[in-house]
Design a protein around this motif. Structure first.
Motif, PDB file in Angstrom:
ATOM      1  N   CYS A  25      44.368  25.544  29.708  1.00 53.18           N
ATOM      2  CA  CYS A  25      42.996  25.270  30.149  1.00 53.18           C
ATOM      3  C   CYS A  25      43.041  24.134  31.170  1.00 53.18           C
ATOM      4  O   CYS A  25      43.467  23.021  30.851  1.00 53.18           O
ATOM      5  CB  CYS A  25      42.122  24.874  28.960  1.00 53.18           C
ATOM      6  N   GLY A  27      41.273  22.356  35.035  1.00 49.64           N
ATOM      7  CA  GLY A  27      40.023  22.128  35.778  1.00 49.64           C
ATOM      8  C   GLY A  27      39.978  20.654  36.102  1.00 49.64           C
ATOM      9  O   GLY A  27      40.675  19.852  35.469  1.00 49.64           O
ATOM     10  N   LYS A  33      36.161  20.350  30.017  1.00 51.67           N
ATOM     11  CA  LYS A  33      37.121  21.123  29.225  1.00 51.67           C
ATOM     12  C   LYS A  33      37.156  20.663  27.773  1.00 51.67           C
ATOM     13  O   LYS A  33      37.037  21.476  26.839  1.00 51.67           O
ATOM     14  CB  LYS A  33      38.540  20.985  29.808  1.00 51.67           C
ATOM     15  N   TRP A  81      50.473  19.958  35.959  1.00 49.05           N
ATOM     16  CA  TRP A  81      49.933  21.190  35.363  1.00 49.05           C
ATOM     17  C   TRP A  81      50.968  22.315  35.284  1.00 49.05           C
ATOM     18  O   TRP A  81      51.111  22.965  34.255  1.00 49.05           O
ATOM     19  CB  TRP A  81      48.732  21.699  36.159  1.00 49.05           C
ATOM     20  N   VAL A  91      44.510  32.065  31.204  1.00 45.56           N
ATOM     21  CA  VAL A  91      44.087  30.782  31.771  1.00 45.56           C
ATOM     22  C   VAL A  91      42.585  30.627  31.592  1.00 45.56           C
ATOM     23  O   VAL A  91      41.818  31.578  31.798  1.00 45.56           O
ATOM     24  CB  VAL A  91      44.414  30.718  33.282  1.00 45.56           C
ATOM     25  N   PHE A  93      39.756  28.300  33.267  1.00 41.68           N
ATOM     26  CA  PHE A  93      39.529  27.343  34.340  1.00 41.68           C
ATOM     27  C   PHE A  93      38.085  26.890  34.257  1.00 41.68           C
ATOM     28  O   PHE A  93      37.168  27.705  34.288  1.00 41.68           O
ATOM     29  CB  PHE A  93      39.819  27.984  35.705  1.00 41.68           C
ATOM     30  N   SER A 107      37.980  21.807  43.542  1.00 45.58           N
ATOM     31  CA  SER A 107      38.062  22.749  42.427  1.00 45.58           C
ATOM     32  C   SER A 107      38.490  24.120  42.933  1.00 45.58           C
ATOM     33  O   SER A 107      39.332  24.793  42.324  1.00 45.58           O
ATOM     34  CB  SER A 107      36.680  22.825  41.771  1.00 45.58           C
ATOM     35  N   GLU A 110      42.147  24.158  43.652  1.00 45.90           N
ATOM     36  CA  GLU A 110      42.954  24.236  42.431  1.00 45.90           C
ATOM     37  C   GLU A 110      42.913  25.624  41.830  1.00 45.90           C
ATOM     38  O   GLU A 110      43.923  26.140  41.350  1.00 45.90           O
ATOM     39  CB  GLU A 110      42.480  23.207  41.393  1.00 45.90           C
ATOM     40  N   LEU A 111      41.750  26.249  41.848  1.00 44.84           N
ATOM     41  CA  LEU A 111      41.661  27.591  41.266  1.00 44.84           C
ATOM     42  C   LEU A 111      42.493  28.577  42.072  1.00 44.84           C
ATOM     43  O   LEU A 111      43.235  29.389  41.515  1.00 44.84           O
ATOM     44  CB  LEU A 111      40.199  28.065  41.186  1.00 44.84           C
ATOM     45  N   ALA A 114      46.066  28.153  41.273  1.00 43.04           N
ATOM     46  CA  ALA A 114      46.433  28.717  39.968  1.00 43.04           C
ATOM     47  C   ALA A 114      46.493  30.237  40.023  1.00 43.04           C
ATOM     48  O   ALA A 114      47.428  30.857  39.499  1.00 43.04           O
ATOM     49  CB  ALA A 114      45.442  28.252  38.898  1.00 43.04           C
ATOM     50  N   PHE A 125      42.138  35.504  33.688  1.00 42.85           N
ATOM     51  CA  PHE A 125      41.524  34.197  33.874  1.00 42.85           C
ATOM     52  C   PHE A 125      40.092  34.235  33.353  1.00 42.85           C
ATOM     53  O   PHE A 125      39.340  35.167  33.666  1.00 42.85           O
ATOM     54  CB  PHE A 125      41.439  33.855  35.372  1.00 42.85           C
ATOM     55  N   ILE A 127      36.921  32.011  33.989  1.00 42.21           N
ATOM     56  CA  ILE A 127      36.438  30.917  34.822  1.00 42.21           C
ATOM     57  C   ILE A 127      35.046  30.541  34.330  1.00 42.21           C
ATOM     58  O   ILE A 127      34.146  31.383  34.281  1.00 42.21           O
ATOM     59  CB  ILE A 127      36.381  31.348  36.302  1.00 42.21           C
TER      60      ILE A 127
END
Lengths: 192, 248
Positions: A25, A27, A33, A81, A91, A93, A107, A110-111, A114, A125, A127
Motif C-alpha cells: 500500500c 501513496g 493510508k 518503496w 497494490v 494506491f 501523486s 508515483e502512480l 508503480a 491495482f 486506486i
C-alpha cells in the motif's frame, strides 16, 4: 459466524482457511493510508502520525485475508518503496483528492511509476481517491482523467474508487472488488 | 546469567479485558510479528520431526554465527542467552507490543517503551547496570487467555542508521520440556532510522484440556526464546516466561 455454527453442528469440521493475499500500500504522505487501514481493522485512528517505515496489517474479509504492507510516503521512505515490491500480489494506491495541484502531480508521477514497475505492472491495482469528504476533493471522474488511467492502464487490471474514512463500508466494498481481481489472477496463474 | 526462572524485572499482570498497561518504563516487551511477503509467509510449524535435534551446548560449540536453521533444531528453552547485547549492531529496538482478541476487538495487553529509554543502562536496584535486564519479560495472564482463538499481535520496532537487508524472527514456545509452538517471521528489508509495525493474525493452537490445566497450575514453566537474525546471523536473543493463573 452462522456458517461456522452450521458446519460445526453438522460435524463437517472447520471451514477451509481463507485465501491470503500479500499487498503493498503506497501513496504520498498524508494521503490517508494508515487511517484507512486502521479503520478497516477496527482500530482507533486518533493517535495516528506519519508512518516512518512499514506497517503490516492483516485485514480480514469474509473470504480472504489481505496482508497489507503499508509504506510511509515521506521522501525519506518513498525512495525505498521498490524494496518491498517483490512478492506482492496486488497494490493499493491512495491519493488525497483534495491536495494541491503540485501534490496531485507528484501523486500521478508515483502512480505511473508503480504501474510501470516490472514487479508491479502485471498486478491488480486498487486506486483510492481518498478524502472525498473534503470540499476541495476532485471527483473520481476528474481523477481518472488527470491520472490518464484509461490510456495508461489499458490492459492492466485496476479499480478506481473514491474513499473517505467517514464511509468505511464503501471502502470495504472497494477492497472486495480488489479481492475479486486477486482471485481471478490467482486462477490465471494456476495457483490455489 | 540465568535467563529463565530467577530473573524478574517486570510483572505485567493481565486480568482480562480490564488489563492495565504493564510498567512501561524499564521493561522489554515480547516480540511477535508477521512476515507477510509471499516468499516469506510465516511458518507455523510446531516441531519438524525431520529436523535433527540440536542442543544449546552444541550451538555454543559452533565456531561461527548461529543461523535460523540452527535454532529451529532446539527442543528446549536455552539456559542462557546465545548472544550478547552488543551483538545488536543494527540497533534494533522493540518499542511496543500489543495483543488484541480479534473476536471481541478488546486489547488484552499492551506495553510500550517511552522514548529515550535505554535498557542497557538500567539500574537493577543494586547500584549496578544490568545489561541483560532488557532481554527478559515475565507475563502473567488469566486462564482465559489459553482459550483465545484468534488474536492479533502487534509488534513495533525501530532500526538504527544502517539499512537492514533481511530481518527475521524465530520464536519458540515451550511448556516444561515440550515444544508448544514455533513462530517464524521474515520482515525482509528494513529502512534505516525507521519505525515499523507489524500486526499478525494468528490462531491459537487448540490445546488439550489437561495441558491447559497443567499450564495454569505451573506458572512460569511456559517459556519462550525469541531469536532475531539479520542476514541469517543471530544478533539478538530475548526470553520470556508466562503464568496463566492471574486473577485467581
Amino acid at each position: 459466524m452462522d456458517y461456522l455454527c452450521f458446519r460445526t453442528l453438522c460435524c463437517k469440521g472447520p471451514p477451509p482457511p481463507r485465501a491470503e493475499y500479500d499487498l503493498v500500500c503506497i501513496g504520498l504522505t498524508g494521503s490517508g493510508k494508515t487511517s484507512l487501514l486502521s479503520r478497516l481493522c477496527s482500530e482507533a485512528t486518533d493517535h495516528i502520525g506519519p508512518t516512518t517505515g512499514f506497517s503490516i496489517k492483516a485485514v480480514p474479509f469474509q473470504n480472504a485475508i489481505l496482508n497489507v504492507k503499508e509504506l510511509g510516503g515521506a521522501d525519506s521512505i518513498k525512495k525505498y518503496w521498490s524494496r518491498y515490491y517483490q512478492g506482492s500480489q496486488g497494490v493499493v494506491f491512495v491519493l488525497d483528492s483534495a491536495s494541491s495541484d503540485e501534490d496531485l502531480e507528484m501523486s500521478r508521477t508515483e502512480l505511473h511509476s508503480a504501474l510501470q514497475h516490472p514487479q508491479l505492472c502485471t498486478l491488480p491495482f486498487l486506486i483510492l481517491a481518498n478524502h472525498q469528504d473534503k470540499p476541495a476533493a476532485r471527483t473520481t471522474q476528474e481523477i481518472k482523467k488527470y491520472f490518464e488511467l484509461e490510456p495508461l492502464a489499458r490492459g492492466k487490471s485496476w479499480i478506481l474508487e473514491g474513499s473517505s474514512v467517514d464511509n468505511i463500508d464503501a471502502v470495504k466494498q472497494s477492497f472486495t472488488q480488489l479481492i475479486e481481481l486477486l482471485e481471478v489472477k490467482d486462477q490465471d496463474t494456476g495457483r490455489i | 546469567m540465568n535467563g529463565s526462572n530467577s530473573r524478574n524485572n517486570t510483572a505485567a499482570a493481565v486480568k482480562g479485558p480490564d488489563a492495565d498497561l504493564g510498567p512501561a518504563a524499564n521493561s522489554r516487551e515480547r516480540k511477535s510479528g508477521g512476515g507477510v511477503l509471499k516468499r516469506l509467509k510465516s511458518r507455523r510449524n510446531q516441531t519438524d520431526p525431520q529436523r535433527p535435534v540440536v542442543t544449546e551446548s552444541e550451538l555454543r560449540a559452533l565456531d561461527r554465527d548461529i543461523t535460523p536453521d540452527d535454532v529451529l533444531g532446539l527442543r528446549a528453552v536455552t539456559r542462557d542467552y546465545l548472544c550478547k547485547p552488543e551483538d545488536n549492531v543494527y540497533n534494533i529496538d522493540f518499542t511496543r507490543f500489543k495483543i488484541r482478541d480479534l473476536e471481541t476487538g478488546t486489547v488484552l495487553f499492551e506495553i510500550a517503551k517511552p522514548p529515550n529509554c535505554d535498557p542497557e543502562y538500567e539500574d537493577d536496584g543494586n547500584g549496578e547496570g544490568d545489561t541483560s535486564a532488557g532481554r527478559f519479560v515475565r507475563y502473567q495472564f488469566t486462564p482465559a487467555f489459553l482459550r483465545l482463538r484468534t488474536v492479533g499481535a502487534t509488534v513495533e520496532f525501530t532500526v538504527g542508521d544502517q539499512p537492514v537487508n533481511s530481518f527475521r524472527m524465530i520464536e519458540r514456545h515451550y511448556f516444561q520440556d515440550k515444544v508448544l509452538k514455533n513462530f517464524d517471521f521474515d520482515f525482509g528489508f528494513c529502512i534505516p532510522n525507521s519505525r515499523n509495525t507489524c500486526e499478525h493474525i494468528y490462531e491459537f493452537p487448540q490445546l488439550p484440556e489437561d495441558l491447559i490445566r497443567l499450564m495454569v497450575e505451573h506458572p512460569y514453566e511456559t517459556r519462550s526464546d525469541s531469536f532475531y537474525f539479520v542476514d541469517n546471523k543471530l544478533i539478538m536473543h530475548n526470553k520470556a516466561d508466562y503464568a496463566y493463573d492471574g486473577g485467581q
